[in-house]
Design an enzyme around this catalytic site. Structure first.
Site, PDB file in Angstrom:
ATOM      1  CG  ASN A 208      -0.182  -0.035   2.594  1.00  0.00           C
ATOM      2  OD1 ASN A 208       0.413   0.962   2.785  1.00  0.00           O
ATOM      3  ND2 ASN A 208      -0.335  -0.920   3.442  1.00  0.00           N
ATOM      4  CG  ASP A 276      -7.118  -4.442   5.773  1.00  0.00           C
ATOM      5  OD1 ASP A 276      -6.812  -4.673   7.072  1.00  0.00           O
ATOM      6  OD2 ASP A 276      -7.640  -3.990   5.519  1.00  0.00           O
ATOM      7  CE  LYS A 286       8.373 -13.472 -13.107  1.00  0.00           C
ATOM      8  NZ  LYS A 286       9.075 -12.970 -14.281  1.00  0.00           N
ATOM      9  N   PRO A 303      -3.303 -11.074  10.745  1.00  0.00           N
ATOM     10  CG  PRO A 303      -1.441 -11.152  11.687  1.00  0.00           C
ATOM     11  CD  PRO A 303      -2.197 -11.668  10.605  1.00  0.00           C
ATOM     12  CB  ILE A 305      -0.551  -5.783  14.568  1.00  0.00           C
ATOM     13  CG1 ILE A 305      -0.126  -6.585  13.678  1.00  0.00           C
ATOM     14  CG2 ILE A 305       0.409  -5.253  15.836  1.00  0.00           C
ATOM     15  CD1 ILE A 305       0.797  -6.183  12.752  1.00  0.00           C
ATOM     16  CE  LYS A 337     -11.153   1.616  12.070  1.00  0.00           C
ATOM     17  NZ  LYS A 337     -10.512   2.159  10.645  1.00  0.00           N
TER      18      LYS A 337
HETATM   19  O1  C5P Z   1      -9.189  -1.555  10.717  1.00  0.00           O
HETATM   20  P1  C5P Z   1      -8.072  -0.407  10.236  1.00  0.00           P
HETATM   21  O2  C5P Z   1      -7.006  -0.871   9.324  1.00  0.00           O
HETATM   22  O3  C5P Z   1      -8.828   0.702   9.783  1.00  0.00           O
HETATM   23  O4  C5P Z   1      -7.599   0.272  11.689  1.00  0.00           O
HETATM   24  C1  C5P Z   1      -6.513   0.968  11.509  1.00  0.00           C
HETATM   25  C2  C5P Z   1      -5.598   0.860  12.900  1.00  0.00           C
HETATM   26  O5  C5P Z   1      -5.632  -0.720  13.099  1.00  0.00           O
HETATM   27  C3  C5P Z   1      -4.186   1.382  12.666  1.00  0.00           C
HETATM   28  O6  C5P Z   1      -3.824   1.716  13.996  1.00  0.00           O
HETATM   29  C4  C5P Z   1      -3.360   0.186  12.220  1.00  0.00           C
HETATM   30  O7  C5P Z   1      -2.027   0.422  12.685  1.00  0.00           O
HETATM   31  C5  C5P Z   1      -4.115  -0.884  13.114  1.00  0.00           C
HETATM   32  N1  C5P Z   1      -3.836  -2.183  12.352  1.00  0.00           N
HETATM   33  C6  C5P Z   1      -3.065  -3.150  12.560  1.00  0.00           C
HETATM   34  N2  C5P Z   1      -3.046  -4.401  12.167  1.00  0.00           N
HETATM   35  C7  C5P Z   1      -3.942  -4.756  11.081  1.00  0.00           C
HETATM   36  C8  C5P Z   1      -4.513  -3.831  10.506  1.00  0.00           C
HETATM   37  C9  C5P Z   1      -4.893  -2.429  11.103  1.00  0.00           C
HETATM   38  O8  C5P Z   1      -2.397  -2.974  13.738  1.00  0.00           O
HETATM   39  N3  C5P Z   1      -3.919  -5.735  10.624  1.00  0.00           N
END
Ligand code: C5P
Length: 403
Positions: A208, A276, A286, A303, A305, A337
């Site tokens: 990203n 995600d 490859k 996961p 985090i 959230k």
């Molecule tokens: O669910 P979303 O991606 O909008 O959430 C954003 C927050 O969650 C940010 O603080 C991001 O660092 C954290 N996050 C994470 N692990 C993921 C997805 C998001 O720590 N897999």
């Protein structure tokens, strides 16, 4: 930067002891006074003469040297420094520290000291990964010992992985951080930053556009207030901050593992843009174009985090902060959230195109906590980071005692 700072440097017995010589030189260049202590095993790798020549000081080696006791007892030696640094910290020395053993000069000084201790571990990868060493690391961290490294790489023993002692300039940076004064002195804070890369095959990946600028600014602001920062970063565009314990990762799963390995921490700030999804199974060679049609990519969920750190039953950081970048219903979505993930604070910002925030230098955020929402005025991103660091310092000062 380190002028007149007194460093008691304990050199353990490992092949990395040779790097301690360069460390002494770097510290003295910066004006520090270095008092070296060489363990018996350390003296197998570097000679007392070279250590004392570089340090411009006598080398202490033996607990039972009566002249030392007459001139300067081991208690005084352990306390006359601003910082005790152990480099290399061998598995054996760390085990002694974790157990509180005092059977030679180095371990006795470490038990007797009331000054902060920073260690630079160095050992074979399997010794580092052994559950006994991992238990010792957790004990030492909860005793308030700071760590720098180890890094990953090829080791003198021919193996590859974590266990390589941090380079001297990284240790110098950690020493400067440990000696910095500020309201976050004595606090250990985890920051995640940057994007993650999820491999599709050995040459392609899902990524990203996160630059890592936000997380980097926050880490800098925390370091400036005296925090010991573990900076877990994916492949970011901006260079990482100085004076942090840098852990580079690629994937979300590696980022989670690096965060868990960094615990315990007083606070965790999840600024990374974690992918995600990853491939359910990344191809090991490859992928080729075929006449048969397009490849079918099957995704698996990564996961979360932030949620995982927030919902831990053990070693949950006292303060967990997440970010929410939204384009609609900012406050409602970000508040939901916060509850869904279980974190304490959410820093929310509106990233719809009209705001010009995405990729810009300014930000206008909402700080959402259990007690309500604060709208911060639009300001440069570095100032958002400084203000957040200040708030974290105030919160920890109120809520969490320094061990
Ligand atoms: O669910 P979303 O991606 O909008 O959430 C954003 C927050 O969650 C940010 O603080 C991001 O660092 C954290 N996050 C994470 N692990 C993921 C997805 C998001 O720590 N897999």
């Amino acid at each position: 930067m380190l002028s007149c700072k007194r460093i008691l440097l304990i050199i353990g017995g490992g092949i990395a002891a040779f790097k301690a010589l360069d460390l002494i030189r770097r510290l003295r260049e910066r004006g520090a006074e270095v008092t070296p202590v060489l363990t018996r095993a350390g003296a197998e790798f570097v000679t007392p003469l070279s250590v004392s020549a570089l340090a411009g000081s006598r080398v202490f080696t033996d607990l039972f040297d009566l002249t030392d006791e007459a001139e300067m007892g081991h208690i005084q030696l352990s306390r006359s420094a601003d910082l005790v640094v152990v480099a290399p910290a061998t598995a054996d020395l760390m085990a002694k520290m974790a157990q509180g053993q005092a059977d030679d000069l180095a371990s006795t000084l470490l038990l007797a000291t009331d000054t902060p201790v920073l260690i630079a571990p160095a050992m074979n990868v399997r010794m580092w990964q052994h559950p006994a060493t991992q238990r010792n690391i957790a004990t030492l961290r909860s005793d308030g010992v700071s760590f720098v490294g180890p890094g990953e790489g090829d080791m003198a023993c021919g193996e590859h992985g974590p266990g390589r002692m941090a380079e001297s300039l990284e240790i110098v940076a950690a020493i400067e951080g440990a000696l910095a004064d500020g309201p976050l002195k004595g606090r250990r804070i985890l920051v995640t930053s940057g994007p993650t890369h999820e491999p599709i095959d050995p040459v392609r990946y899902i990524a990203n556009r996160s630059s890592g600028a936000q997380g980097t600014a926050i880490a800098r602001a925390l370091v400036a207030l005296g925090a010991e920062v573990v900076f877990v970063t994916g492949p970011a565009d901006v260079p990482p901050p100085e004076r942090v314990d840098l852990r580079r990762v690629e994937t979300a799963r590696e980022m989670l593992a690096a965060c868990e390995a960094a615990l315990p921490v007083d606070a965790a700030i999840c600024a990374a843009a974690v992918a995600d999804w990853r491939m359910a199974t990344a191809a090991t060679s490859k992928m080729k174009k075929t006449a048969g049609g397009l490849p079918q990519l099957e995704f698996a969920e990564n996961p979360d985090i932030l949620a995982s750190l927030s919902q831990r039953s053990e070693e949950r950081p006292a303060l967990v902060i997440g970010f929410a970048a939204e384009t609609d219903d900012l406050e409602a979505n970000a508040s939901a959230k916060r509850l869904r993930k279980g974190c304490d604070w959410i820093v929310a910002n509106d990233v719809s195109a009209a705001t010009g925030i995405m990729g810009g230098t300014e930000n206008a955020v909402l700080l959402i906590t259990a007690t309500g929402t604060e709208a911060w005025p639009r300001m440069p991103k570095a100032e958002v980071a400084q203000r957040l660091a200040q708030r974290i310092a105030e919160h920890l000062a109120r809520e969490v005692a320094i061990p």
